[in-house]
Structures are given as structure tokens and as C-alpha cells.
Design a protein around this motif. Structure first.
Motif, PDB file in Angstrom:
ATOM      1  N   GLU A 112      21.537  17.749  23.901  1.00  0.00           N
ATOM      2  CA  GLU A 112      21.349  18.806  22.859  1.00  0.00           C
ATOM      3  C   GLU A 112      23.227  18.967  22.581  1.00  0.00           C
ATOM      4  OE1 GLU A 112      19.180  22.563  21.225  1.00  0.00           O
ATOM      5  OE2 GLU A 112      21.456  23.316  21.277  1.00  0.00           O
TER       6      GLU A 112
ATOM      7  N   VAL B 210      21.175  17.303  18.189  1.00  0.00           N
ATOM      8  CA  VAL B 210      19.813  16.308  18.864  1.00  0.00           C
ATOM      9  C   VAL B 210      20.445  14.918  18.830  1.00  0.00           C
ATOM     10  CG1 VAL B 210      17.316  15.864  19.958  1.00  0.00           C
ATOM     11  CG2 VAL B 210      18.313  18.668  19.413  1.00  0.00           C
TER      12      VAL B 210
ATOM     13  N   GLU C 218      19.595  11.347  20.553  1.00  0.00           N
ATOM     14  CA  GLU C 218      18.966  10.737  21.444  1.00  0.00           C
ATOM     15  C   GLU C 218      19.780   9.474  21.705  1.00  0.00           C
ATOM     16  OE1 GLU C 218      14.835  11.014  20.174  1.00  0.00           O
ATOM     17  OE2 GLU C 218      14.860  11.913  20.108  1.00  0.00           O
TER      18      GLU C 218
ATOM     19  N   GLU D 238      17.651   5.797  23.174  1.00  0.00           N
ATOM     20  CA  GLU D 238      17.543   4.576  23.611  1.00  0.00           C
ATOM     21  C   GLU D 238      17.989   3.861  24.345  1.00  0.00           C
ATOM     22  OE1 GLU D 238      13.672   4.477  21.652  1.00  0.00           O
ATOM     23  OE2 GLU D 238      14.866   4.734  19.941  1.00  0.00           O
TER      24      GLU D 238
END
Ligand code: ADP
Ligand code: MG
Length: 134
Positions: free
Chosen positions: A2, A130, A132, A134
Motif C-alpha cells: 500500500e 494498493v 500489486e 506479479e
């Protein structure tokens, strides 16, 4: 992770940048104003880009000079309204010699050869986001 400010999101981009090599493409997804360009700007600064880093307005992308490689910055938000929608459009930007960042990858994703990372950013109210990776 975050983040709580644009600076923290730029820092997240800078950290990812240290792991990238020429030929890598990073997809950056998320709604308008989540911080995709802020993230890409942080990455570009870490890669030695000194000038303005903004989402291109009249083309799908632009190319910056970086320290060790050129950096392509593509934004496919307006792709459906651009004439042709030719997937080869991306070939002008994504090359084996460049590190590339693609905002709004959805519509062109199938045409992207070497995806090194997928980043998605979401609003969490105020300046919170937030992220992410990957
Ligand atoms: P996008 O490219 O996703 O449309 P931008 O990076 O152009 O988004 O704009 C994000 C806006 O949100 C900027 O005005 C930035 O200052 C603001 N902002 C506030 N908090 C954050 C945060 N935590 N991370 C990134 N941007 C933030
Ligand atoms: Mg943007």
C-alpha cells in the motif's frame, strides 16, 4: 503493497526498475488517476530519464533516453479510437533493445512479446493506493 503518496508509488516503480533489462515490458493496469503514470515516472527516473514523463496524448507512445537503454512508454487508453488498431502499432515502441511500460495494456496485451511484470493499482480512498506486482 500500500502506498500513501505519489512519492511512494514512484518509489515502488523505481524499485521494480532495478530488476529490468532491455527487452522487458511492464504492464501497468488500473483506473484513471490511480497512479499508473506516477509509477512509470518513478521507474523512468531510476533508469536515468530526465525529461517529462507523461501519458502521451496524440500517439500511443513515446520513447525516452535512459542511462543504459531507451525506455518506451505506451498508453493504450485511447487505442480503440485510434485509426486502424493495427497490433503492429506496438512494434514501433516495443523492441528487444528497450525497456517498456504499457499503461492500459488490456486491449493490446496479446501483441506484447515479453512481459516481465504485471502491475495493478487500485484506489483505496484519499491518497492511498494498493499496488500489486506479479
Ligand atoms: P494514471 O496514469 O493512472 O491515470 P496518474 O499517475 O497520472 O494516474 O495520476 C495519479 C494522480 O493521483 C496524481 O495526481 C497523483 O498526485 C495522485 N496521487 C495521490 N496519491 C497517490 C498515490 N499514493 N500514488 C500515486 N498517485 C497518487
Ligand atoms: Mg496515465
Amino acid at each position: 503493497m500500500e502506498t500513501r503518496s505519489p512519492e511512494e508509488t514512484a518509489q515502488a516503480g523505481a524499485e521494480l526498475a532495478t530488476r529490468l533489462v532491455p527487452g522487458d515490458t511492464v504492464l501497468v493496469a488500473g483506473e484513471l488517476g490511480t497512479g499508473k503514470t506516477t509509477f512509470v515516472r518513478g521507474a523512468c527516473r531510476a533508469l536515468g530519464v530526465e525529461g517529462a514523463v507523461t501519458s502521451p496524448t496524440f500517439t500511443i507512445g513515446q520513447v525516452y533516453g535512459g542511462r543504459a537503454a531507451e525506455i518506451a512508454h505506451v498508453d493504450l487508453y485511447r487505442l480503440p479510437t485510434l485509426a486502424g488498431e493495427d497490433p503492429a502499432l506496438l512494434d514501433d515502441y516495443l523492441t528487444p533493445e528497450r525497456i517498456a511500460f504499457v499503461e492500459w495494456p488490456g486491449i493490446g496485451e496479446h501483441a506484447i512479446p515479453r512481459v516481465a511484470a504485471r502491475v495493478s493499482i487500485e484506489h483505496r480512498g484519499g491518497d492511498r493506493r494498493v499496488i500489486e506486482i506479479e
